[in-house]
Design an enzyme around this catalytic site. Structure first.
Site, PDB file in Angstrom:
ATOM      1  N   HIS A   8      -2.399   4.621 -11.259  1.00  0.00           N
ATOM      2  CA  HIS A   8      -3.526   5.137 -12.334  1.00  0.00           C
ATOM      3  C   HIS A   8      -3.566   4.324 -13.467  1.00  0.00           C
ATOM      4  CE1 HIS A   8      -0.210   6.148 -15.026  1.00  0.00           C
ATOM      5  NE2 HIS A   8       0.561   6.470 -13.763  1.00  0.00           N
ATOM      6  N   HIS A 149       1.202   6.617  -8.277  1.00  0.00           N
ATOM      7  CA  HIS A 149       2.234   6.286  -9.452  1.00  0.00           C
ATOM      8  C   HIS A 149       2.985   5.111  -9.258  1.00  0.00           C
ATOM      9  CE1 HIS A 149       0.642  10.057 -11.152  1.00  0.00           C
ATOM     10  NE2 HIS A 149       0.600  10.354 -10.184  1.00  0.00           N
TER      11      HIS A 149
END
Length: 205
Positions: A8, A149
């Site tokens: 992200h 992530h």
């Protein structure tokens, strides 16, 4: 089957060096810009589907990437960040002050440490692999993108290269970095890690 695994974009906590884990922190202005660079990079890619973890920083990033393709973002909790328990919201300095030897052990060999109130890397890897298995069942010959992530990608990097979690830090990925893997004969092969070329000046960054 080709899978792009994207970290992200940046958040304020990333900028301040705070552990986020399962805490739901949205993208910062820079993170939104990074997501638009990712969207430009993948604009011409033949994406069949875009997925994200269930945390807003990943979902926001995925929505920006998916928009030019007219795709809805599917949410897959399997790709959620590692839960850092009592360390969430703290900086590295604060963690070292409060957890001394445990934190130093985490930095040296993270696979042997479970953060108080948190999740082990083995648990993270197990659910990540379950997510990949679900993806392969849905998209056997497709090109798909998943926004996830840093901890997830680092644990997966160790696994795909047959290394223990003592190699965890070698697979660090910056915000908005791209990792790609291809399934050959049903087995995942890591093609690239921490590709940030779309953020460089020659790409308008």
């Amino acid at each position: 089957m080709l899978v792009y695994l994207v970290r992200h974009g940046e958040t304020i906590w990333n900028e301040k060096g705070r552990y986020q884990g399962a805490t739901d922190v949205p993208l910062s202005e820079r993170g939104i810009w990074q997501a638009t660079r990712l969207a430009s990079r993948f604009r011409q890619a033949p994406l069949s589907a875009v997925y994200s973890s269930d945390l807003s920083r990943a979902y926001q990033t995925a929505c920006i990437i998916a928009q030019p393709h007219g795709l809805e973002v599917g949410v897959m909790p399997e790709f959620r960040e590692m839960n850092f328990g009592e360390w969430e919201g703290l900086s590295a300095t604060e963690i070292e002050e409060g957890y001394g030897s445990l934190y130093r052990h985490w930095l040296k060999d993270p696979g042997t440490v479970t953060v108080p109130g948190g999740e082990s890397l083995e648990s993270v890897l197990t659910r990540t692999l379950a997510g990949l298995e679900r993806l392969t069942a849905l998209h056997q010959n497709d090109t798909v993108l998943v926004v996830t992530h840093g901890g997830v990608l680092m644990a997966l990097g160790c696994y795909l290269n047959g290394e223990s979690f003592s190699s965890f830090w070698r697979y660090y990925q910056g915000n908005a970095a791209v990792c790609s893997l291809e399934f050959k004969g049903g087995l995942p092969v890591l093609l690239s890690v921490n590709d940030l070329s779309h953020l460089h000046e020659e790409h308008g960054g």
